[in-house]
Design a protein around this motif. Structure first.
Motif, PDB file in Angstrom:
ATOM      1  N   GLN A 178      -6.287  43.458 -89.289  1.00 24.24           N
ATOM      2  CA  GLN A 178      -5.968  44.840 -88.924  1.00 24.24           C
ATOM      3  C   GLN A 178      -4.716  44.886 -88.040  1.00 24.24           C
ATOM      4  N   GLN A 179      -4.654  44.028 -87.039  1.00 28.02           N
ATOM      5  CA  GLN A 179      -3.474  43.974 -86.165  1.00 28.02           C
ATOM      6  C   GLN A 179      -2.233  43.555 -86.945  1.00 28.02           C
ATOM      7  N   ALA A 180      -2.375  42.573 -87.818  1.00 30.45           N
ATOM      8  CA  ALA A 180      -1.230  42.082 -88.591  1.00 30.45           C
ATOM      9  C   ALA A 180      -0.667  43.188 -89.479  1.00 30.45           C
ATOM     10  N   ILE A 181      -1.541  43.929 -90.128  1.00 26.13           N
ATOM     11  CA  ILE A 181      -1.089  45.023 -90.993  1.00 26.13           C
ATOM     12  C   ILE A 181      -0.392  46.099 -90.167  1.00 26.13           C
ATOM     13  N   ARG A 182      -0.973  46.458 -89.042  1.00 24.18           N
ATOM     14  CA  ARG A 182      -0.336  47.475 -88.193  1.00 24.18           C
ATOM     15  C   ARG A 182       1.045  47.006 -87.727  1.00 24.18           C
ATOM     16  N   GLN A 183       1.152  45.724 -87.403  1.00 23.44           N
ATOM     17  CA  GLN A 183       2.440  45.215 -86.932  1.00 23.44           C
ATOM     18  C   GLN A 183       3.495  45.228 -88.037  1.00 23.44           C
ATOM     19  N   VAL A 184       3.140  44.817 -89.259  1.00 21.51           N
ATOM     20  CA  VAL A 184       4.153  44.839 -90.325  1.00 21.51           C
ATOM     21  C   VAL A 184       4.523  46.271 -90.691  1.00 21.51           C
ATOM     22  N   GLU A 185       3.564  47.186 -90.599  1.00 17.04           N
ATOM     23  CA  GLU A 185       3.878  48.580 -90.882  1.00 17.04           C
ATOM     24  C   GLU A 185       4.899  49.130 -89.882  1.00 17.04           C
ATOM     25  N   GLN A 186       4.893  48.612 -88.666  1.00 19.70           N
ATOM     26  CA  GLN A 186       5.882  49.030 -87.669  1.00 19.70           C
ATOM     27  C   GLN A 186       7.218  48.311 -87.854  1.00 19.70           C
ATOM     28  N   LEU A 187       7.185  47.105 -88.389  1.00 22.54           N
ATOM     29  CA  LEU A 187       8.407  46.324 -88.611  1.00 22.54           C
ATOM     30  C   LEU A 187       9.231  46.852 -89.782  1.00 22.54           C
ATOM     31  N   PHE A 188       8.561  47.266 -90.833  1.00 19.29           N
ATOM     32  CA  PHE A 188       9.227  47.677 -92.068  1.00 19.29           C
ATOM     33  C   PHE A 188       9.163  49.196 -92.187  1.00 19.29           C
ATOM     34  N   THR A 189      10.322  49.843 -92.074  1.00 18.70           N
ATOM     35  CA  THR A 189      10.320  51.307 -91.991  1.00 18.70           C
ATOM     36  C   THR A 189      11.243  51.996 -92.999  1.00 18.70           C
ATOM     37  N   LYS A 190      11.900  51.225 -93.859  1.00 22.00           N
ATOM     38  CA  LYS A 190      12.838  51.846 -94.805  1.00 22.00           C
ATOM     39  C   LYS A 190      12.115  52.802 -95.760  1.00 22.00           C
ATOM     40  N   TRP A 191      10.950  52.395 -96.245  1.00 22.11           N
ATOM     41  CA  TRP A 191      10.178  53.232 -97.162  1.00 22.11           C
ATOM     42  C   TRP A 191       8.874  53.652 -96.509  1.00 22.11           C
ATOM     43  N   ASP A 192       8.303  54.725 -97.010  1.00 23.83           N
ATOM     44  CA  ASP A 192       7.084  55.285 -96.432  1.00 23.83           C
ATOM     45  C   ASP A 192       5.814  54.836 -97.136  1.00 23.83           C
ATOM     46  N   THR A 193       5.948  54.129 -98.246  1.00 20.49           N
ATOM     47  CA  THR A 193       4.772  53.789 -99.047  1.00 20.49           C
ATOM     48  C   THR A 193       4.428  52.309 -98.918  1.00 20.49           C
ATOM     49  N   TRP A 194       3.135  52.048 -98.721  1.00 22.40           N
ATOM     50  CA  TRP A 194       2.584  50.685 -98.657  1.00 22.40           C
ATOM     51  C   TRP A 194       1.533  50.551 -99.743  1.00 22.40           C
ATOM     52  N   GLU A 195       1.520  49.402-100.417  1.00 22.68           N
ATOM     53  CA  GLU A 195       0.539  49.182-101.474  1.00 22.68           C
ATOM     54  C   GLU A 195      -0.015  47.761-101.391  1.00 22.68           C
ATOM     55  N   LEU A 196      -1.154  47.566-102.032  1.00 21.72           N
ATOM     56  CA  LEU A 196      -1.770  46.246-102.115  1.00 21.72           C
ATOM     57  C   LEU A 196      -2.829  46.274-103.194  1.00 21.72           C
ATOM     58  N   GLN A 197      -3.286  45.098-103.549  1.00 22.22           N
ATOM     59  CA  GLN A 197      -4.429  44.957-104.449  1.00 22.22           C
ATOM     60  C   GLN A 197      -5.440  44.050-103.765  1.00 22.22           C
ATOM     61  N   THR A 198      -6.703  44.338-104.010  1.00 25.67           N
ATOM     62  CA  THR A 198      -7.762  43.522-103.433  1.00 25.67           C
ATOM     63  C   THR A 198      -8.942  43.470-104.391  1.00 25.67           C
ATOM     64  N   ILE A 199      -9.938  42.713-104.013  1.00 22.98           N
ATOM     65  CA  ILE A 199     -11.121  42.523-104.851  1.00 22.98           C
ATOM     66  C   ILE A 199     -12.114  43.650-104.575  1.00 22.98           C
ATOM     67  N   GLN A 200     -12.447  44.388-105.616  1.00 25.72           N
ATOM     68  CA  GLN A 200     -13.361  45.528-105.492  1.00 25.72           C
ATOM     69  C   GLN A 200     -14.707  45.098-104.901  1.00 25.72           C
ATOM     70  N   GLN A 201     -15.185  43.922-105.271  1.00 25.19           N
ATOM     71  CA  GLN A 201     -16.505  43.463-104.832  1.00 25.19           C
ATOM     72  C   GLN A 201     -16.531  43.063-103.351  1.00 25.19           C
ATOM     73  N   GLU A 202     -15.367  42.892-102.737  1.00 29.07           N
ATOM     74  CA  GLU A 202     -15.298  42.555-101.307  1.00 29.07           C
ATOM     75  C   GLU A 202     -15.269  43.854-100.506  1.00 29.07           C
ATOM     76  N   THR A 203     -16.436  44.451-100.330  1.00 28.98           N
ATOM     77  CA  THR A 203     -16.521  45.781 -99.737  1.00 28.98           C
ATOM     78  C   THR A 203     -16.014  45.805 -98.292  1.00 28.98           C
ATOM     79  N   GLY A 204     -16.199  44.732 -97.557  1.00 34.72           N
ATOM     80  CA  GLY A 204     -15.697  44.679 -96.176  1.00 34.72           C
ATOM     81  C   GLY A 204     -14.180  44.751 -96.136  1.00 34.72           C
ATOM     82  N   THR A 205     -13.540  44.083 -97.076  1.00 37.14           N
ATOM     83  CA  THR A 205     -12.082  44.116 -97.149  1.00 37.14           C
ATOM     84  C   THR A 205     -11.613  45.508 -97.557  1.00 37.14           C
ATOM     85  N   CYS A 206     -12.282  46.104 -98.517  1.00 36.26           N
ATOM     86  CA  CYS A 206     -11.932  47.468 -98.936  1.00 36.26           C
ATOM     87  C   CYS A 206     -12.082  48.436 -97.760  1.00 36.26           C
ATOM     88  N   CYS A 207     -13.143  48.288 -96.976  1.00 37.90           N
ATOM     89  CA  CYS A 207     -13.362  49.149 -95.803  1.00 37.90           C
ATOM     90  C   CYS A 207     -12.249  48.962 -94.770  1.00 37.90           C
TER      91      CYS A 207
END
Length: 155
Positions: free
Chosen positions: A95-124
């Motif tokens: 969570q901290q790592a994602i927040r930090q990269v979101e602050q580092l990279f500001t040229k575009w407003d959109t962030w995307e990723l793919q994850t495993i649907q069955q990993e509900t904790g990660t999806c949450c």
């Protein structure tokens, strides 16, 4: 637990390969996704990612406990991958790592990723950070489906 991100360099490839393999091994054993799981990634491929993209070591307790890679495509930032050693999971590090990269990279407003649907904790985790499910869905095998997430800054 406070973390810091440190830009990975070529000399970090052995360390990051070890940490990435250890972090993704339980997922590999659970879903048997030998083609897509980063635990199976050859070291030379990881070396290329470090050289040609924004790859960071996640440092906690003065040691590398994970990594996060940011790539850009179609005016979006993509998190691909993020990983944390099993013994450090559940402590808010990703969570901290994602927040930090979101602050580092500001040229575009959109962030995307793919994850495993069955990993509900990660999806949450992603949903808690403001990411929303997209229409992307790819069945990898009978145990695992990849799903897409997207976040637009200021939404």
């Amino acid at each position: 637990m406070e973390i810091k991100l440190v830009k990975a360099i070529a000399g970090d490839v052995l360390l990051l390969h070890k940490v990435q393999t250890e972090a993704f091994q339980p997922i590999l054993e659970k879903y048997l996704d030998y083609e897509t799981n980063p635990a199976n990634e050859p070291i030379n491929r990881l070396f290329e990612k470090i050289q040609y993209s924004s790859f960071f070591k996640i440092i906690a307790d003065e040691k590398c406990v994970g990594g996060i890679r940011i790539v850009t495509k179609n005016n979006s930032y993509w998190i691909s991958p993020i990983f944390v050693l099993p013994q450090y999971q559940g402590r808010g590090i990703a969570q901290q790592a994602i927040r930090q990269v979101e602050q580092l990279f500001t040229k575009w407003d959109t962030w995307e990723l793919q994850t495993i649907q069955q990993e509900t904790g990660t999806c949450c985790l992603y949903e808690k950070l403001g990411y929303e499910r997209t229409e992307f869905e790819q069945v990898v095998n009978d145990r695992m489906t990849l799903v897409g997430y997207k976040k637009t800054r200021n939404s």
